[in-house]
Structures are given as C-alpha cells and as structure tokens.
Scaffold this motif. Structure first.
Motif, PDB file in Angstrom:
ATOM      1  N   MET A  70      22.237-112.930  56.089  1.00 28.90           N
ATOM      2  CA  MET A  70      23.267-113.796  55.512  1.00 28.90           C
ATOM      3  C   MET A  70      23.120-113.947  54.006  1.00 28.90           C
ATOM      4  SD  MET A  70      25.989-115.490  56.248  1.00 28.90           S
ATOM      5  CE  MET A  70      26.039-115.990  57.981  1.00 28.90           C
ATOM      6  N   HIS A  71      21.890-113.904  53.509  1.00 28.97           N
ATOM      7  CA  HIS A  71      21.675-114.026  52.068  1.00 28.97           C
ATOM      8  C   HIS A  71      22.307-112.848  51.315  1.00 28.97           C
ATOM      9  CE1 HIS A  71      19.103-117.499  52.463  1.00 28.97           C
ATOM     10  NE2 HIS A  71      18.337-116.860  53.336  1.00 28.97           N
ATOM     11  N   ASP A  72      22.262-111.658  51.918  1.00 28.41           N
ATOM     12  CA  ASP A  72      22.914-110.503  51.298  1.00 28.41           C
ATOM     13  C   ASP A  72      24.421-110.697  51.225  1.00 28.41           C
ATOM     14  OD1 ASP A  72      20.480-108.941  51.036  1.00 28.41           O
ATOM     15  OD2 ASP A  72      20.555-108.703  53.202  1.00 28.41           O
ATOM     16  N   LEU A  73      24.993-111.284  52.259  1.00 25.01           N
ATOM     17  CA  LEU A  73      26.441-111.548  52.272  1.00 25.01           C
ATOM     18  C   LEU A  73      26.798-112.599  51.218  1.00 25.01           C
ATOM     19  CD1 LEU A  73      27.019-111.649  56.139  1.00 25.01           C
ATOM     20  CD2 LEU A  73      27.582-109.784  54.581  1.00 25.01           C
ATOM     21  N   LEU A  74      25.940-113.600  51.081  1.00 23.52           N
ATOM     22  CA  LEU A  74      26.177-114.639  50.064  1.00 23.52           C
ATOM     23  C   LEU A  74      26.115-114.043  48.660  1.00 23.52           C
ATOM     24  CD1 LEU A  74      24.116-117.547  51.635  1.00 23.52           C
ATOM     25  CD2 LEU A  74      26.571-117.563  51.226  1.00 23.52           C
ATOM     26  N   ARG A  75      25.111-113.191  48.411  1.00 22.73           N
ATOM     27  CA  ARG A  75      24.984-112.567  47.098  1.00 22.73           C
ATOM     28  C   ARG A  75      26.172-111.672  46.785  1.00 22.73           C
ATOM     29  NH1 ARG A  75      19.334-112.556  48.285  1.00 22.73           N
ATOM     30  NH2 ARG A  75      19.533-110.595  49.427  1.00 22.73           N
ATOM     31  N   LEU A  88      36.970-105.307  49.833  1.00 18.81           N
ATOM     32  CA  LEU A  88      36.519-104.081  49.185  1.00 18.81           C
ATOM     33  C   LEU A  88      35.032-103.803  49.378  1.00 18.81           C
ATOM     34  CD1 LEU A  88      38.428-104.303  45.773  1.00 18.81           C
ATOM     35  CD2 LEU A  88      39.005-102.919  47.762  1.00 18.81           C
ATOM     36  N   VAL A  89      34.266-104.810  49.794  1.00 19.42           N
ATOM     37  CA  VAL A  89      32.819-104.631  49.955  1.00 19.42           C
ATOM     38  C   VAL A  89      32.505-104.241  51.392  1.00 19.42           C
ATOM     39  CG1 VAL A  89      30.564-105.743  49.843  1.00 19.42           C
ATOM     40  CG2 VAL A  89      32.294-106.268  48.118  1.00 19.42           C
ATOM     41  N   TYR A  90      31.892-103.084  51.551  1.00 21.98           N
ATOM     42  CA  TYR A  90      31.514-102.596  52.879  1.00 21.98           C
ATOM     43  C   TYR A  90      30.030-102.854  53.126  1.00 21.98           C
ATOM     44  CZ  TYR A  90      36.044-100.392  53.409  1.00 21.98           C
ATOM     45  OH  TYR A  90      37.393-100.179  53.533  1.00 21.98           O
ATOM     46  N   ILE A  91      29.662-102.802  54.402  1.00 20.12           N
ATOM     47  CA  ILE A  91      28.271-103.034  54.771  1.00 20.12           C
ATOM     48  C   ILE A  91      27.365-102.051  54.040  1.00 20.12           C
ATOM     49  CG2 ILE A  91      26.636-102.881  56.690  1.00 20.12           C
ATOM     50  CD1 ILE A  91      28.868-104.006  58.494  1.00 20.12           C
ATOM     51  N   ALA A  92      27.814-100.800  53.935  1.00 19.87           N
ATOM     52  CA  ALA A  92      27.011 -99.787  53.243  1.00 19.87           C
ATOM     53  C   ALA A  92      26.726-100.152  51.792  1.00 19.87           C
ATOM     54  CB  ALA A  92      27.720 -98.436  53.311  1.00 19.87           C
ATOM     55  N   ASP A  93      27.579-100.961  51.176  1.00 22.68           N
ATOM     56  CA  ASP A  93      27.417-101.335  49.773  1.00 22.68           C
ATOM     57  C   ASP A  93      26.288-102.331  49.556  1.00 22.68           C
ATOM     58  OD1 ASP A  93      29.629 -99.751  49.062  1.00 22.68           O
ATOM     59  OD2 ASP A  93      31.021-101.398  49.478  1.00 22.68           O
ATOM     60  N   ILE A  94      25.947-103.110  50.564  1.00 26.59           N
ATOM     61  CA  ILE A  94      24.995-104.207  50.351  1.00 26.59           C
ATOM     62  C   ILE A  94      23.770-104.149  51.256  1.00 26.59           C
ATOM     63  CG2 ILE A  94      26.811-105.749  49.525  1.00 26.59           C
ATOM     64  CD1 ILE A  94      26.755-107.151  52.232  1.00 26.59           C
ATOM     65  N   MET A  95      23.722-103.240  52.202  1.00 24.54           N
ATOM     66  CA  MET A  95      22.597-103.223  53.145  1.00 24.54           C
ATOM     67  C   MET A  95      21.333-102.672  52.481  1.00 24.54           C
ATOM     68  SD  MET A  95      23.654-100.033  55.610  1.00 24.54           S
ATOM     69  CE  MET A  95      23.521 -98.321  55.056  1.00 24.54           C
ATOM     70  N   HIS A  96      20.182-103.094  52.999  1.00 26.91           N
ATOM     71  CA  HIS A  96      18.888-102.559  52.576  1.00 26.91           C
ATOM     72  C   HIS A  96      18.677-101.219  53.283  1.00 26.91           C
ATOM     73  CE1 HIS A  96      17.689-106.454  50.806  1.00 26.91           C
ATOM     74  NE2 HIS A  96      18.422-106.943  51.792  1.00 26.91           N
ATOM     75  N   THR A  97      18.174-100.238  52.557  1.00 23.90           N
ATOM     76  CA  THR A  97      18.008 -98.897  53.120  1.00 23.90           C
ATOM     77  C   THR A  97      16.603 -98.367  52.848  1.00 23.90           C
ATOM     78  OG1 THR A  97      18.863 -97.869  51.100  1.00 23.90           O
ATOM     79  CG2 THR A  97      20.459 -98.371  52.834  1.00 23.90           C
TER      80      THR A  97
END
Length: 333
Positions: free
Chosen positions: A324-329, A207-216
């Motif tokens: 990778m830290h964003d993916l872990l979080r 359910l988690v997409y790249i857009a949900d967690i990327m820095h912008t």
C-alpha cells in the motif's frame, strides 16, 4: 459631493436565501428552455467542429470572453484541440495564431460586439469557418456565420436585466453540450482524458500501471518453500515490505508470509526457531498482473484487508512485489 443611496440595505438571512433561490430558479428555467429549443443547428455546429482539421479558436469580449476561455479549456481537455484568443488583441497581431484549417467559435450575446466584427472580414478572406453563439439570430455576427447556434434567454437574472448572468450561464452550458457531444462522438476514453491531465489524481489513476511501481529483481523478498522460518524473517526485514514470497524450485509462488502470519504463529505457540516457512505460510495468496492499472489494486487490498501482494506472470512466477505504501507514493490512493 458623493451621492449615497438613501435606502439602508440590511437584509435578513431568509431574504438573502430567497434572492439566491430566485436567481438559481431563473437560470435553471433558462437552461431547461434552451434544451427544449435545441435546433438542428446544434448538430451542424458539432459536425463543423468534429471535421475541423485544425483547432477551434474561441473568441469573446468581456464576460463572454471569460466563458470562452472556459469553453476552450473544456474542449481541449476532452479531445478537441482549442484555445482562446482575445478579439481585441487579434487586431494587433494575434490573428497570426489562426490558420485556414481552424474554426473560429465566436461568442457574443448581442451578436454586435465591435471587436469581433472587426476581425470577421480577415477571417473570411482566410477561408476560416465561423461558428457563432449569440442570443440574436438577426445580428451581424449570426448572419455572417457558417453556423449560428442560438443561445436565447428571456431575461437576465440581474433585476435591471443588464448584467450578463443568465446569458453567460446559457453560453457556458452550450459550450459544455458541444464539448461532451464531441467527446462521445470521438469515443474519448478515460485514458484519453488522463493523458490531458497527467498531473492530477485521475491521470495517475489511469496512467500508472503495476509494472511502473512494483519492486523487481533483488528487491523482491522470497525464500524457498522449505526454508527455516528465521531465514524468512531475515528476508522480510532486509527487503522492508512486511512480507516474503515462498517459492518452489522454478520460482513459482507457493505462498506468502507476512507480519500478520508471524503474529498468528506466535499466538498458536509455534517455535519460530524450529518451524519451516511452509508450515506457517498462507497458501493461495492474492496476486496481481503487471499489466493492470495500479489503481485496480486499491479495492482488492481493502476488501481482503491486506497491505501487499506479489505480481506474477502467466506461469505464476514472481516478477514483482508491492504494498500500500507504494500505491500511496505513486499517488493512486
């Protein structure tokens, strides 16, 4: 005076293993026989549940009740709305949870469970359809059911042939068979499953997409293509992602500079005070699309031994960054 068993039970390890193997072998034979004897009533049961406009209400007493609770949970998590009602409580108000559009799935090995038989007349008057799982085709429950799904067992695993063991295993397996048959018939997808399990790792992965967690926006580290290397190092340090993008005048990604690139430049004797970023950057870096699942990045990062990357649009302009830290979080690793 209390009675004691005069026999002293002191089995050795091999005896215990043999006992366990006997039970597992008997229950495996029960399931194999159940599969071979599967009748057209299974298809009728699936059709009854598939066309149900309400919910599947599972009832059962004792061990059958425990099995019923699990079957209801499995149905609900695989696309068939279901819940469990204790038949003893049903006679004291919980029948109000059942509506005419529901299907009642009643589990009773004997087919003569009094608490279930008590509520059948009311269910029938409401027009609720009844699916019965029993080991006795001639039982009262089986005869009153719209569909009877036989779950016969030759023998319980209990040496006295009393404790529900093989029979409950058979009922549980039949419930799984119903749930998965409906699951596949509905075309249930991993994403559908994840929506029923948002708190688990599977839910996060699906359910988690790249857009949900990327820095912008301002949090994306980037420098112009001909920027001095010290400027890039300052950008990397201030944004804290261990990398910076190198972009042209139209914000298109030209390259990437990471901590690893810095170490390699130092090993080559590059003067970090005089070099330009385009002289030391990595060209044609790996990128991602914002509409992809975040979990899809994990094998990409591991395969190429990289810790982060930039997210680009169709024109190769940067829209985000993550590591990778964003993916872990986010809980997708």
């Amino acid at each position: 005076m209390a009675r004691h068993n005069p026999l002293r039970l002191d089995p050795d390890r091999d005896s215990l293993i043999a006992l366990g193997q006997r039970v597992l072998a008997l229950e495996a034979e029960t399931l194999a026989s159940l599969a071979c004897d599967l009748e057209t009533s299974f298809a009728e049961a699936c059709q009854l549940l598939f066309t149900c406009k309400g919910r599947v209400v599972v009832v059962g007493m004792g061990k059958s009740g425990h099995i019923g609770g699990k079957i209801a949970a499995t149905l609900a998590s695989t696309g068939t709305p279901a819940f469990f009602v204790h038949p003893g409580e049903a006679s004291h108000g919980d029948l109000g949870m059942i509506t005419p559009e529901d299907v009642v799935l009643a589990i009773s090995h004997s087919g003569e469970t009094a608490e279930i038989l008590t509520i059948l007349p009311i269910i029938k008057r409401m027009g609720v359809r009844l699916l019965a799982l029993t080991g006795a085709p001639g039982s009262s429950l089986a005869l009153q059911a719209d569909v009877h799904l036989p779950v016969r067992v030759a023998k319980e695993a209990c040496p006295l042939d009393l404790a529900p063991t093989a029979s409950t295993t058979a009922a549980l397996a039949m419930g799984d068979a119903l749930a998965i048959a409906l699951y596949e018939t509905r075309g249930f997808t991993p994403e559908d499953f994840a929506r029923s399990h948002p708190g688990g790792r599977l839910g996060r992965r699906l359910l988690v997409y790249i857009a949900d967690i990327m820095h912008t926006g301002e949090r994306i580290p980037k420098v112009p293509v001909r920027a001095p290397l010290p400027e890039a190092l300052i950008e990397m340090s201030s944004k804290g992602l261990g990398m910076t993008a190198v972009v042209d005048a139209e914000e298109r990604l030209c390259g990437i500079f990471t901590d690893g690139d810095l170490r390699r430049a130092l090993n080559r004797g590059v003067d970090v005070y005089k070099a330009r970023i385009d002289e030391v950057m990595t060209r044609d870096p790996k990128t991602a699309s914002a509409d992809h699942l975040a979990a899809e990045l994990v094998p990409l990062l591991r395969t190429h031994n990289i810790s982060g990357l930039f997210v680009v649009d169709g024109d190769h302009r940067i829209v985000g960054a993550l590591n990778m830290h964003d993916l872990l979080r986010a809980g997708v690793v």
